[in-house]
Design a protein around this motif. Structure first.
Motif, PDB file in Angstrom:
ATOM      1  N   UNK A   1      64.173  41.451   9.456  1.00  0.00           N
ATOM      2  CA  UNK A   1      62.740  41.192   9.622  1.00  0.00           C
ATOM      3  C   UNK A   1      62.236  41.848  10.910  1.00  0.00           C
ATOM      4  N   UNK A   2      61.093  42.529  10.799  1.00  0.00           N
ATOM      5  CA  UNK A   2      60.447  43.094  11.985  1.00  0.00           C
ATOM      6  C   UNK A   2      59.452  42.101  12.569  1.00  0.00           C
ATOM      7  N   UNK A   3      58.592  41.551  11.736  1.00  0.00           N
ATOM      8  CA  UNK A   3      57.618  40.568  12.204  1.00  0.00           C
ATOM      9  C   UNK A   3      57.040  39.790  11.022  1.00  0.00           C
TER      10      UNK A   3
ATOM     11  N   UNK B   1      55.908  38.955   5.260  1.00  0.00           N
ATOM     12  CA  UNK B   1      57.038  39.400   6.068  1.00  0.00           C
ATOM     13  C   UNK B   1      57.071  40.919   6.078  1.00  0.00           C
ATOM     14  N   UNK B   2      57.114  41.485   7.274  1.00  0.00           N
ATOM     15  CA  UNK B   2      57.284  42.927   7.415  1.00  0.00           C
ATOM     16  C   UNK B   2      58.731  43.195   7.801  1.00  0.00           C
ATOM     17  N   UNK B   3      59.423  43.984   6.991  1.00  0.00           N
ATOM     18  CA  UNK B   3      60.833  44.280   7.231  1.00  0.00           C
ATOM     19  C   UNK B   3      60.980  45.523   8.111  1.00  0.00           C
TER      20      UNK B   3
ATOM     21  N   UNK C   1      58.502  48.026   4.828  1.00  0.00           N
ATOM     22  CA  UNK C   1      57.970  47.365   3.640  1.00  0.00           C
ATOM     23  C   UNK C   1      57.498  45.953   3.978  1.00  0.00           C
ATOM     24  N   UNK C   2      56.435  45.490   3.315  1.00  0.00           N
ATOM     25  CA  UNK C   2      55.938  44.119   3.492  1.00  0.00           C
ATOM     26  C   UNK C   2      55.961  43.381   2.160  1.00  0.00           C
ATOM     27  N   UNK C   3      56.121  42.059   2.242  1.00  0.00           N
ATOM     28  CA  UNK C   3      56.168  41.245   1.023  1.00  0.00           C
ATOM     29  C   UNK C   3      55.681  39.838   1.351  1.00  0.00           C
TER      30      UNK C   3
END
Length: 423
Positions: free
Chosen positions: A316-318, A324-326, A330-332
């Motif tokens: 996870x980045x943030x 969730x931004x990985x 990519x975001x989900x």
């Protein structure tokens, strides 16, 4: 007027602290054991068998608080019961090979009853220090109503173990996420997440099993895998993987056993790298010995990953609002996050001693099998990174050493009395 003032004081916490009694002092003739988990119970039982009474201090209201209060409902022992027995008492014969959480708790309660172990509950140790002037340990506790007690003892056994406090990582944006974020210590069942998208952070045995539990309750789990890991079948060739490994190590070198385990795992589970689960360069047993990192024993999670019911995600980045931004960009969207990020020792927060325990991680500085004994009557149990089996070995050693010390001191005292009488 006086009655009104007295009534106000009766409900004033500050006044209560000012007027509170001084700490209660208790002299303990035997050892003080901090922690009433399996490790602490094992030491107390081994001591009682040798005629040495001990006092067990426990911060929660029950024995084995981690098992009773902080584990999920579907949990079973990951190893066969014969490798999880405490000294002097086996599991009931009717228990299955892998006892359930409730069965294990029942076993521990029966164990405490058999050896007449009555811990002092709701007493949190806040400070323990050796007094060189008197040759005794001073152990300070705070009770449920903030009352303080200071125990004075000759021997101190640290049995708070490897899993005293939950590890909760700081993730950028946690305050903005808005959805439920909880550690596995608060997770009980996937029932509350039915139909929801859940991100599980941590791919150890707990993370893998929580994902499986979420699937079983019609949730939609994804699993964050940041590092390499070994996944082994729980059983090989009709035997438990752990038991088979221990047997093979009696005859073969460790690296050869590792090769065997990996070969059988590939035949049984396939190539886990294709599922996004890369294996470390070191074999599972060698890695365990060097770092304490335990391989995952698969109980059905891999099949769910293979079928797509569980998705594998990068780090996870943030976090943003339900998003969730990985690290790959990519975001989900997710409804909830479960942190299967493990536990840590808390010894360094209350034990004022620098020679036996590391201030960095709260573990004994000397590696197994030499980390159980320190100086001045200080001992450690439950820090071997070898589960209950390792704790049982250390518990026996501690009891034997304390019995020897007690007998030597008693003999010395008897000789002193005899010399005094002769004079």
């Amino acid at each position: 007027m006086l009655e009104r003032i007295e009534g106000k004081h009766a409900h004033d916490p500050l006044f209560d602290r000012i007027m509170n009694k001084s700490p209660r002092f208790v002299s303990v003739p035997g050892p003080v054991i901090v922690g009433a988990g399996p490790s602490g119970l094992a030491v107390a039982a081994c001591l009682r068998q040798k005629g040495v009474l001990s006092m067990v201090l426990e911060r929660f209201s029950c024995i084995a608080s981690l098992w009773q209060l902080k584990t999920y409902d579907r949990l079973r022992l990951h190893l066969p019961k014969q490798f999880c027995e405490l000294p002097l008492m086996g599991f009931p014969g009717e228990f299955p090979t892998y006892p359930t959480k409730q069965q294990f708790i029942h076993y521990l309660e029966s164990y405490a009853q058999k050896f007449e172990i009555g811990p002092r509950f709701n007493e949190t140790v806040t400070h323990a220090e050796y007094d060189k002037a008197t040759g005794f340990w001073r152990v300070k506790t705070v009770g449920k109503k903030t009352e303080e007690t200071v125990y004075r003892c000759r021997w101190l056994v640290v049995a708070t173990g490897e899993n005293a406090e939950a590890v909760v990582p700081e993730i950028d944006g946690m305050g903005e996420f808005g959805g439920d974020i909880k550690h596995t210590s608060s997770y009980k069942s996937g029932e509350e997440f039915k139909g929801k998208k859940v991100l599980v952070v941590g791919c150890g045995n707990s993370g893998m099993e929580v994902c499986l539990d979420l699937c079983d309750h019609s949730a939609k789990p994804s699993l964050v895998v940041r590092h390499t890991l070994h996944v082994l079948p729980r059983e090989m060739l009709g035997k438990s993987t752990f038991g088979l490994s221990m047997w093979l190590l009696k005859w073969l070198p460790l690296r050869l056993v590792d090769r065997f385990l990996l070969a059988v795992s590939r035949l049984t589970l396939g190539d886990t790298a294709r599922l996004g689960l890369d294996r470390p360069e070191l074999g599972p047993l060698e890695l365990k010995n060097l770092s304490g990192k335990t391989p995952v024993l698969d109980v059905g999670t891999l099949a769910k990953i293979r079928s797509g019911d569980i998705k594998i995600c990068p780090g996870i980045k943030k976090l943003k609002r339900h998003t969730v931004e990985f690290i790959e960009g990519k975001t989900e969207n997710f409804d909830a996050i479960i942190l299967a990020t493990g536990y840590k020792s808390n010894v360094s927060s209350w034990l004022k001693e620098r020679d036996m325990f590391s201030e960095i991680d709260g573990f004994p500085i000397k590696p197994f099998p030499n980390g159980w004994k320190g100086e001045c009557g200080l001992y450690a149990v439950g820090f071997t990174k070898r589960g209950i089996l390792g704790a049982s070995v250390d518990a026996k050693r501690i009891a034997e050493d304390i019995e020897r010390c007690r007998n030597e001191e008693a003999a010395l005292c008897d000789r002193s009395v005899l010399i005094y009488r002769e004079c």
